[in-house]
Scaffold this motif. Sequence first.
Motif: not given
Length: 848
Positions: A722-729, A821-833
């Motif tokens: 949850a803290a990681w998602k807050r920091r990422l957003r 094209t190139v894009r950037v997406v979030p990455h975390h082992d506990q994301l399902a997508s």
Amino acid sequence: MLPDELAPLSELALNLRWSWHADTRRLFSTIDPELWRRTGGDPVRLLAAVPPERLTRLAADRRFLTNLALIQEDLDEYLTGDRWYQRYAAEVPAAPAAIGYFSPEFGITEVLPQYSGGLGILAGDHLKTASDLGAPIIGVGLLYRQGYFRQALDGTGWQQEQYPLLDPNALPLTLLHGDLGDGTGDGPVRIEVPLGDHRLVAQVWLARVGRVPLLLLDSELEANTGPERQITDRLYGGGADHRLAQEVLLGIGGVRAIRAYCAITGRPAPDVFHTNEGHAGFLGLERIREYLADGLGFDAALERTRAGTVFTTHTPVPAGIDRFPRQLIKDQFADFGDLEPERILELGTEDFDGGDPDTFNMAVMGLRLAQRANGVSRLHGRVSRQMFRGLWPDFDEAEVPIGSITNGVHHASWMHPELLELLEATTDSGADGGDPDGYRWAGLAEIDAGALWSLKRRMRGQLITSCRERLAASAAHRGQPAEWTASVLDEDVITFGFARRVPSYKRLTLMLRDPERLTRLLTHPTRPIQLVVAGKAHPADEGGKRLIQQLVRFADEEQVRRRIVFLPDYDIAMAKPLYPGCDVWLNNPLRPYEACGTSGMKAALNGASNLSIRDGWWDEWYDPAYGWEIPSAEGAVDQDHRDDLEAAALYDVIENEIVPRFYDADADGIPHRWVRLIRDAIAGLGPKVLAARMVRDYVTDLYTPAAASSHALDDQSAEALAAWKRRLRSGWRGVIVDHVASRSGDAVQVGDKIEVSALVRLGDLDPEDVRVELVTGELDGDDELRHTHVVSLDTGVDADSGLRRYSGVIEVGRAGGLGYTVRVVPHHDQLASSAELSLVRYPGDLVS
């Protein structure tokens, strides 16, 4: 009271396995065949009505007692022996210990009328198949004291609704009792849920569906005031307040009922919760409340809840989703533990383009509370990704995180017993009902064509007998003479079936588009057709009722009434002879509004060919060997024109392809080309349309990954995620794709490799927080990428000015316009997508 020697009959009657176990049904029928028929094949009613002297004779009947002991022994082995899931779980440590399966309706047997249509029948088949496979599911629903409605027709053909009261004590149910350690003792379990500014109390009835317990909550208690006692009165009845109260009881009360059941029985608590459509979505709020009570923060509680939740959407149309006024939700959850009402509202708010910010959407909440979601056919998965793309607006439709598992049907419930015996006879090893993959579905090729055709004719005759009885009763109710009903339909005439709910998109009356042409087909002197039609309109759907009336009035006409019948009160009891008795199953929805449509699957398992629009499951598994497609005129200028085109195509296929094949018989009256259709439909579709395949798919593709995510996410890691998602957003606005470059030769050919590099600014984020991806595809006329393929670039190296360089290679795989094209997406082992957070950055994106 039963004599001691007959005591096992009570257990057999209270375990609904009898509804799909032929030997158990035969045992009950031998008690008193006529009484068995009069009680509608209901063991509980039968045992209550058997004269004491008959029970005394049976208690001394050695042959009956021997058979009873064998059936009881078989049930004991079925309930306790290892089955498919136990073997699977032994090899897959992440397999869930238990799954909570929530649905607003369950169609298991006609004697427990807690269903309205396809959603309930599917849920019932899911539980029965889970039992056969040994999957540790706990079902949760509501007990509706008036069920859905019983349908009748008046003299004009208008639908009438009747709501007979059900006595739970006369149903195959028992009250859940037990000591929960709360000082109430070993009495009936009571569940309390908040309902606005007061409390609602419910009792819990237990239905035993083979190995699977089904918990049904019931508000008919003296502890409730008048209105609250009526909350579980009818399925899909009442206004918004009433529906909301039902869904609060189903979701929140359902979780509490599971907790009580597991505490009493010692069964493992679910590590996965399956929300079968949005009606049960509030179960996620209850689980968040539980985590908050244990000391977690809201965001971490949300992560733990999402990890173990699966959401299945069953509707392809927005109108099929429950939506409530925002204020109604705010009032309901003004005081719900430590949950702040605004956080609850955020979960279901339509805060996307085209949404209504004043509306709370149950499907939107379901998707936000579940880490994994699916539609119920491959086409429906695509439709669902289109419908809900607003939640992930910057991702291609194909990447919207909604998959699909195509529905299936419980073969032991829906195949004609004689046909199932033929299939078993051709299976060398003897298939077990819990392992239907063991059947040799192509084995009917070994059965003599004459024998198979004779069976199909008997099945058709049984349907006709049922139709005549039902039609005579309906005629009497409508105040009409009934003598003519004794001669309706013919065992030697090709029989079409059409039975389903009657919303407008299913187009009950498409067959009436050209009544003169339909009349000619029905009354042809040598090659006629006949139609058996059934279906219910929702009590509030006046348009659906008019469609039924239109068809009934046509079927009442003397010229055609022996060739087309409308049977009121479509239910499981009617369906049992209907599917086997039909030669062709008709389905003509507006594509793509049929999510799946399992009635055609049941017909196919009984050797019927499908004649259908390519929608739902038929779009996925259509093959000319199994039936015919009705061409879909989706490009028509308006709905009337589309209906005209599709109706004309329907008549053409019937007249020019189906009828000639059916009546092409040899000197012995055997239509060999049609018998081949019967064999091919069962052999080709049998393994595909099974609910066993469906439940296995849920176990391997959704339940086990959800359980693995749930196990991996303890309180500490949930807080960290949850803290990681807050920091990422918070830091996402600092992510910029600064520059993209490629290098290749002057003339690019198939097989050449193109080097691509990108300079990316990550701002306050770390390289481990993101994944930089190369997206390739075909360029359309608007320079948009289609049929995209995504690969990850390397992990990158630091460059000047706070940038990071990423590199990769495209291999040209086809001629024509290639785009990338190139894009950037979030990455975390506990994301399902990678789309889970709905965050992505492309070159040229404006950062606000």
